[in-house]
Design a protein around this motif. Structure first.
Motif, PDB file in Angstrom:
ATOM      1  N   MET A 233       1.388   2.130  22.584  1.00 15.23           N
ATOM      2  CA  MET A 233       2.254   1.062  22.092  1.00 15.23           C
ATOM      3  C   MET A 233       3.491   0.888  22.976  1.00 15.23           C
ATOM      4  N   SER A 234       4.057   2.022  23.433  1.00  9.46           N
ATOM      5  CA  SER A 234       5.246   1.945  24.284  1.00  9.46           C
ATOM      6  C   SER A 234       4.935   1.273  25.620  1.00  9.46           C
ATOM      7  N   VAL A 235       3.722   1.496  26.139  1.00 10.42           N
ATOM      8  CA  VAL A 235       3.317   0.844  27.401  1.00 10.42           C
ATOM      9  C   VAL A 235       3.256  -0.661  27.208  1.00 10.42           C
ATOM     10  N   PHE A 236       2.679  -1.098  26.080  1.00 13.08           N
ATOM     11  CA  PHE A 236       2.583  -2.530  25.791  1.00 13.08           C
ATOM     12  C   PHE A 236       3.977  -3.129  25.579  1.00 13.08           C
ATOM     13  N   ALA A 237       4.863  -2.369  24.924  1.00 15.29           N
ATOM     14  CA  ALA A 237       6.234  -2.841  24.713  1.00 15.29           C
ATOM     15  C   ALA A 237       6.943  -3.039  26.051  1.00 15.29           C
ATOM     16  N   ASP A 238       6.759  -2.103  26.972  1.00 19.17           N
ATOM     17  CA  ASP A 238       7.365  -2.229  28.299  1.00 19.17           C
ATOM     18  C   ASP A 238       6.813  -3.432  29.043  1.00 19.17           C
ATOM     19  N   LEU A 239       5.514  -3.678  28.884  1.00 23.73           N
ATOM     20  CA  LEU A 239       4.889  -4.824  29.541  1.00 23.73           C
ATOM     21  C   LEU A 239       5.503  -6.131  29.051  1.00 23.73           C
ATOM     22  N   VAL A 240       5.648  -6.262  27.729  1.00 25.71           N
ATOM     23  CA  VAL A 240       6.245  -7.482  27.162  1.00 25.71           C
ATOM     24  C   VAL A 240       7.695  -7.624  27.618  1.00 25.71           C
ATOM     25  N   GLN A 241       8.425  -6.505  27.624  1.00 27.27           N
ATOM     26  CA  GLN A 241       9.833  -6.559  28.039  1.00 27.27           C
ATOM     27  C   GLN A 241       9.971  -6.951  29.507  1.00 27.27           C
TER      28      GLN A 241
ATOM     29  N   TYR B 222       1.384  -7.541  16.308  1.00 29.33           N
ATOM     30  CA  TYR B 222       1.797  -7.362  14.920  1.00 29.33           C
ATOM     31  C   TYR B 222       2.535  -6.029  14.739  1.00 29.33           C
ATOM     32  N   HIS B 223       1.933  -4.970  15.228  1.00 28.50           N
ATOM     33  CA  HIS B 223       2.550  -3.650  15.068  1.00 28.50           C
ATOM     34  C   HIS B 223       3.794  -3.498  15.947  1.00 28.50           C
ATOM     35  N   LEU B 224       3.760  -4.094  17.135  1.00 29.57           N
ATOM     36  CA  LEU B 224       4.897  -3.981  18.042  1.00 29.57           C
ATOM     37  C   LEU B 224       6.155  -4.579  17.429  1.00 29.57           C
ATOM     38  N   PHE B 225       6.005  -5.703  16.716  1.00 24.40           N
ATOM     39  CA  PHE B 225       7.173  -6.377  16.141  1.00 24.40           C
ATOM     40  C   PHE B 225       7.342  -6.071  14.652  1.00 24.40           C
ATOM     41  N   SER B 226       6.616  -5.059  14.161  1.00 22.91           N
ATOM     42  CA  SER B 226       6.802  -4.601  12.783  1.00 22.91           C
ATOM     43  C   SER B 226       7.487  -3.239  12.724  1.00 22.91           C
ATOM     44  N   ASN B 227       7.556  -2.539  13.867  1.00 25.39           N
ATOM     45  CA  ASN B 227       8.127  -1.187  13.912  1.00 25.39           C
ATOM     46  C   ASN B 227       9.541  -1.211  14.477  1.00 25.39           C
ATOM     47  N   THR B 228      10.434  -0.476  13.843  1.00 27.46           N
ATOM     48  CA  THR B 228      11.818  -0.409  14.321  1.00 27.46           C
ATOM     49  C   THR B 228      11.971   0.549  15.503  1.00 27.46           C
ATOM     50  N   THR B 229      11.009   1.475  15.643  1.00 28.61           N
ATOM     51  CA  THR B 229      11.046   2.408  16.776  1.00 28.61           C
ATOM     52  C   THR B 229       9.705   2.384  17.503  1.00 28.61           C
ATOM     53  N   ILE B 230       9.774   2.540  18.822  1.00 25.79           N
ATOM     54  CA  ILE B 230       8.584   2.610  19.664  1.00 25.79           C
ATOM     55  C   ILE B 230       8.753   3.799  20.603  1.00 25.79           C
ATOM     56  N   GLY B 231       7.819   4.749  20.541  1.00 24.30           N
ATOM     57  CA  GLY B 231       7.900   5.917  21.401  1.00 24.30           C
ATOM     58  C   GLY B 231       9.145   6.750  21.176  1.00 24.30           C
ATOM     59  N   GLY B 232       9.630   6.779  19.928  1.00 24.55           N
ATOM     60  CA  GLY B 232      10.813   7.562  19.607  1.00 24.55           C
ATOM     61  C   GLY B 232      12.129   6.885  19.933  1.00 24.55           C
ATOM     62  N   ARG B 233      12.084   5.654  20.426  1.00 23.38           N
ATOM     63  CA  ARG B 233      13.297   4.914  20.759  1.00 23.38           C
ATOM     64  C   ARG B 233      13.388   3.658  19.903  1.00 23.38           C
ATOM     65  N   ALA B 234      14.591   3.126  19.781  1.00 24.51           N
ATOM     66  CA  ALA B 234      14.774   1.877  19.039  1.00 24.51           C
ATOM     67  C   ALA B 234      13.983   0.756  19.715  1.00 24.51           C
ATOM     68  N   ASN B 235      13.353  -0.055  18.926  1.00 19.59           N
ATOM     69  CA  ASN B 235      12.525  -1.152  19.443  1.00 19.59           C
ATOM     70  C   ASN B 235      13.428  -2.301  19.888  1.00 19.59           C
ATOM     71  N   ALA B 236      13.692  -2.376  21.192  1.00 21.33           N
ATOM     72  CA  ALA B 236      14.600  -3.390  21.733  1.00 21.33           C
ATOM     73  C   ALA B 236      14.043  -4.801  21.592  1.00 21.33           C
ATOM     74  N   LEU B 237      12.728  -4.910  21.473  1.00 25.70           N
ATOM     75  CA  LEU B 237      12.119  -6.244  21.376  1.00 25.70           C
ATOM     76  C   LEU B 237      12.521  -6.956  20.096  1.00 25.70           C
ATOM     77  N   LEU B 238      12.910  -6.208  19.078  1.00 30.28           N
ATOM     78  CA  LEU B 238      13.297  -6.829  17.812  1.00 30.28           C
ATOM     79  C   LEU B 238      14.604  -7.608  17.937  1.00 30.28           C
ATOM     80  N   GLY B 239      15.327  -7.405  19.024  1.00 32.42           N
ATOM     81  CA  GLY B 239      16.562  -8.149  19.250  1.00 32.42           C
ATOM     82  C   GLY B 239      16.330  -9.532  19.835  1.00 32.42           C
ATOM     83  N   HIS B 240      15.100  -9.831  20.239  1.00 25.61           N
ATOM     84  CA  HIS B 240      14.802 -11.131  20.826  1.00 25.61           C
ATOM     85  C   HIS B 240      14.549 -12.170  19.738  1.00 25.61           C
ATOM     86  N   GLU B 241      14.819 -13.440  20.071  1.00 25.29           N
ATOM     87  CA  GLU B 241      14.673 -14.518  19.110  1.00 25.29           C
ATOM     88  C   GLU B 241      13.953 -15.713  19.729  1.00 25.29           C
TER      89      GLU B 241
END
Length: 237
Positions: free
Chosen positions: A1-9, A107-126
């Motif tokens: 999940m963290s790899v996918f989060a980095d890819l989107v970021q 769905y899971h990436l933008f439903s979780n407040t943490t990814i890989g033990g870190r705060a999910n920075a993607l949730l700050g995007h609008e």
């Protein structure tokens, strides 16, 4: 999940000079287009399969008439016919099934407040005033239907209705041009009438999905369904 989060970021960072604060939303749309391109060969195969199944309707009607008292023989005969004509009954399902992992990832990436033990920075995007991790219920509670986030959903719902209406009219035309053939004595295939009445309305169920999932996943659904509508219009013409 963290790899996918980095890819989107990273993709959002690349698009930021063009799209600014909505870069993450643009990244999701671009990601969806990439997924649709990957499954496009399967969509073309599904279109060929559908045309072949339509062509086989008269033969299948004859088999139903011949084996109307023996469902097992009918099933074997239909499967043999499909094998002989190299037509897979499941080919139309593959494009949709292969996209499900991408949808659930978002769905899971933008439903979780943490990814890989870190705060999910993607949730700050609008997307304009609507958080990508928010839902329609959140928008209604924060400004109402015509608040900033609410208007984003109004636009999405309107777009979905337009696409669904396009699909509805196209499906009705296709069903009128390729009616279900009778089995014998003028009797239709059992259950075909109910399925036929239900099929044109299937696209409208996208509205429910958009309303209950995070906005990022809703963007995926809207982009994918729009792509599919255009794709089918071209492939099934």
């Amino acid at each position: 999940m963290s790899v996918f989060a980095d890819l989107v970021q990273h993709l959002a960072d690349l698009l930021h000079p063009l799209f600014g604060a909505t870069a993450a939303a643009a990244a999701i749309v671009l990601f969806t287009a990439f997924v649709r391109l990957l499954v496009h060969p399967l969509s073309r195969a599904a279109a060929r399969g559908q045309k072949a199944r339509t062509r086989l309707q008269p033969k299948i009607a004859e088999l139903r008439k011949k084996h109307k008292d023996s469902p097992e023989k009918l099933q074997k005969a239909v499967m043999a016919l499909h094998a002989e004509e190299k037509v897979s009954p499941l080919s139309g399902c593959l494009p949709g099934l292969l996209q499900m992992p991408a949808f659930f990832l978002l769905y899971h990436l933008f439903s979780n407040t943490t990814i890989g033990g870190r705060a999910n920075a993607l949730l700050g995007h609008e997307l304009f005033a609507a958080p990508l991790g928010g839902r329609w219920a959140d928008a209604l509670g924060d400004g109402g239907l015509f608040g900033g986030a609410g208007l984003v959903y109004v636009c999405l719902f309107t777009f979905v209705i337009l696409v669904a209406t396009f699909n509805y009219r196209r499906t009705k035309r296709m069903m009128a041009a390729n009616p279900v053939l009778p089995v014998s004595d003028g009797q239709p295939v059992p259950g075909a009438g109910a399925v036929g009445r239900f099929m044109p309305y299937m696209s409208f169920f996208t509205l429910f999905t958009v309303a209950v999932v995070p906005l990022a996943a809703a963007l995926y659904v809207v982009t994918s369904s729009t792509w599919a509508a255009v794709e089918r219009a071209v492939l099934y013409r």
